[in-house]
Design an enzyme around this catalytic site. Structure first.
Site, PDB file in Angstrom:
ATOM      1  N   ASP A 113      45.584  38.755  36.882  1.00 15.00           N
ATOM      2  CA  ASP A 113      45.876  38.107  35.592  1.00 15.00           C
ATOM      3  C   ASP A 113      45.185  38.878  34.462  1.00 15.00           C
ATOM      4  O   ASP A 113      45.374  38.574  33.282  1.00 15.00           O
ATOM      5  CB  ASP A 113      45.503  36.617  35.603  1.00 15.00           C
ATOM      6  CG  ASP A 113      44.007  36.380  35.766  1.00 15.00           C
ATOM      7  OD1 ASP A 113      43.262  37.342  36.058  1.00 15.00           O
ATOM      8  OD2 ASP A 113      43.578  35.218  35.609  1.00 15.00           O
ATOM      9  N   SER A 114      44.415  39.932  34.834  1.00 13.53           N
ATOM     10  CA  SER A 114      43.889  40.861  33.828  1.00 13.53           C
ATOM     11  C   SER A 114      45.028  41.498  33.044  1.00 13.53           C
ATOM     12  O   SER A 114      44.793  42.140  32.020  1.00 13.53           O
ATOM     13  CB  SER A 114      43.039  41.942  34.494  1.00 13.53           C
ATOM     14  OG  SER A 114      43.769  42.564  35.538  1.00 13.53           O
ATOM     15  N   ASP A 124      47.677  37.280  41.646  1.00  9.22           N
ATOM     16  CA  ASP A 124      46.635  36.426  41.069  1.00  9.22           C
ATOM     17  C   ASP A 124      47.256  35.126  40.568  1.00  9.22           C
ATOM     18  O   ASP A 124      48.311  35.145  39.931  1.00  9.22           O
ATOM     19  CB  ASP A 124      46.020  37.161  39.872  1.00  9.22           C
ATOM     20  CG  ASP A 124      44.521  37.040  39.816  1.00  9.22           C
ATOM     21  OD1 ASP A 124      43.944  36.292  40.627  1.00  9.22           O
ATOM     22  OD2 ASP A 124      43.928  37.715  38.954  1.00  9.22           O
ATOM     23  N   LYS A 158      45.413  35.220  45.074  1.00  6.28           N
ATOM     24  CA  LYS A 158      43.983  35.155  44.766  1.00  6.28           C
ATOM     25  C   LYS A 158      43.766  34.047  43.740  1.00  6.28           C
ATOM     26  O   LYS A 158      44.585  33.870  42.837  1.00  6.28           O
ATOM     27  CB  LYS A 158      43.483  36.484  44.195  1.00  6.28           C
ATOM     28  CG  LYS A 158      42.016  36.440  43.766  1.00  6.28           C
ATOM     29  CD  LYS A 158      41.474  37.793  43.406  1.00  6.28           C
ATOM     30  CE  LYS A 158      41.748  38.222  41.984  1.00  6.28           C
ATOM     31  NZ  LYS A 158      41.225  37.302  40.956  1.00  6.28           N
ATOM     32  N   GLU A 184      40.424  31.860  41.504  1.00  4.43           N
ATOM     33  CA  GLU A 184      39.014  31.892  41.118  1.00  4.43           C
ATOM     34  C   GLU A 184      38.326  30.565  41.419  1.00  4.43           C
ATOM     35  O   GLU A 184      38.951  29.502  41.328  1.00  4.43           O
ATOM     36  CB  GLU A 184      38.892  32.186  39.613  1.00  4.43           C
ATOM     37  CG  GLU A 184      39.417  33.551  39.236  1.00  4.43           C
ATOM     38  CD  GLU A 184      39.270  33.873  37.741  1.00  4.43           C
ATOM     39  OE1 GLU A 184      38.587  33.114  37.017  1.00  4.43           O
ATOM     40  OE2 GLU A 184      39.849  34.883  37.312  1.00  4.43           O
ATOM     41  N   GLU A 208      32.467  39.247  41.607  1.00  6.56           N
ATOM     42  CA  GLU A 208      32.502  39.934  40.304  1.00  6.56           C
ATOM     43  C   GLU A 208      31.231  39.653  39.516  1.00  6.56           C
ATOM     44  O   GLU A 208      30.780  38.493  39.427  1.00  6.56           O
ATOM     45  CB  GLU A 208      33.725  39.480  39.500  1.00  6.56           C
ATOM     46  CG  GLU A 208      33.764  40.121  38.106  1.00  6.56           C
ATOM     47  CD  GLU A 208      35.085  39.995  37.366  1.00  6.56           C
ATOM     48  OE1 GLU A 208      36.045  39.448  37.933  1.00  6.56           O
ATOM     49  OE2 GLU A 208      35.128  40.469  36.210  1.00  6.56           O
TER      50      GLU A 208
HETATM   51  O1  KIV Z   1      42.668  39.951  37.305  1.00 12.13           O
HETATM   52  C1  KIV Z   1      42.044  40.893  37.804  1.00 12.13           C
HETATM   53  O2  KIV Z   1      42.323  42.068  37.571  1.00 12.13           O
HETATM   54  C2  KIV Z   1      40.946  40.581  38.709  1.00 12.13           C
HETATM   55  C3  KIV Z   1      40.085  41.714  39.188  1.00 12.13           C
HETATM   56  C4  KIV Z   1      39.190  42.161  38.109  1.00 12.13           C
HETATM   57  C5  KIV Z   1      39.373  41.373  40.419  1.00 12.13           C
HETATM   58  O3  KIV Z   1      40.741  39.450  39.027  1.00 12.13           O
END
Ligand code: KIV
Length: 275
Positions: free
Chosen positions: A55-56, A94, A124, A126, A193
């Site tokens: 989600d970056s 994500d 993934k 959080e 992280e």
């Molecule tokens: O969204 C992302 O890119 C991440 C990584 C920094 C692990 O969660």
């Protein structure tokens, strides 16, 4: 895809099981974010083990201050582009903010969309102890889950900024408890992280599942970088990242040269023109 090629891909595909074997054998593995087909193909062919449709993308692709506005539809779209390119890498999607916090049912629905429409192999999310049940239910739906503890960017407002987590005894215990909860819930790996390197070493030793570090020192089982930091595509590189190339400068040089040649009628040449 021919049967032979499909079989070869199955044979060499990185899986959640192979990552576990890497940990047991002490072989460190690599994960990079990817958001589109061309870079996903380059990274896959370069031997990157895991491609994360992070989600970056809210920061790197959309130019936003935080990842919070990223929608599930947007991650699904980018996941589709990446999964089409990945012949070997494990593709992880994500779960963006809002797609798993409201209810466990909605979390499972969101994860199913990422697999069904985005083509990812795993998701993934959080959080630690608070997402324990959510992880259990997604895993029960046969979708592998990667956890993410320590500095969790979706909690930027609670943390009061992007701050290193796990400092001091209380902080250490919180991160360790979160990582253990994620493992107990059935996650196959966990991103650590923004935590001190010695804490990441302790967590890595305590967990049977692989840890993947970003700003967490060298002792994790794997390492992840955001592709824009790896390639020098951002204005700013975080202190924990190493730019392995400066594609930003190359792209800028190419664009300037193009603009100059257009202005001086040097492009297109005869060889680029039709008769
Ligand atoms: O969204 C992302 O890119 C991440 C990584 C920094 C692990 O969660």
């Amino acid at each position: 895809m021919s049967t032979v090629t499909a079989a070869a891909v199955r044979e060499h595909r990185v899986t959640v099981r192979s990552l576990l074997q890497h940990k047991r054998r002490g072989r460190a593995f690599s994960m990079l974010t990817a958001y589109d087909f061309p870079f996903a193909r380059i990274f896959d062919q370069a031997g990157i083990d895991v491609l994360l449709v992070g989600d970056s993308l809210g920061n790197t692709v959309q130019g936003r201050e935080t990842t919070l506005p990223v929608t599930l539809d947007e991650v699904v779209y980018h996941a589709r582009c990446v999964s089409r390119a990945a012949a070997r890498a494990l593709v992880v999607g994500d779960m963006p903010f809002g797609s798993y916090q409201v209810s466990v049912e909605e979390a499972v629905r969101s994860a199913v969309r990422l697999v069904k429409e985005g083509g990812v192999h795993a998701v993934k999310l959080e959080g630690g102890r608070v997402v324990r049940e959510t992880i259990e239910r997604i895993v029960a739906a046969e979708i592998p889950v990667m956890g993410h503890v320590g500095l969790t960017p979706q909690a930027v407002h609670r943390m009061g900024g992007y701050r290193v987590q796990g400092r001091g005894q209380d902080g250490r215990e919180r991160v360790l408890a979160d990582a253990l909860a994620v493992e107990a819930a059935g996650a196959f790996a966990v991103v650590l992280e923004g935590v001190p390197a010695d804490l990441a070493r302790e967590v890595t030793a305590r967990l049977a599942i692989p840890t993947i570090g970003i700003g967490a020192g060298v002792h994790c089982d794997g390492q992840v970088l955001v592709m824009h930091d790896l390639l020098g595509l951002s204005d700013w590189t975080p202190s924990f990242a190493r730019p392995y190339a400066n594609l930003g400068a190359l792209a800028s040089q190419a664009a300037r040269q193009f603009a100059d040649e257009v202005a001086h009628r040097k492009f297109p040449g005869e060889e680029h023109s039709f008769r």
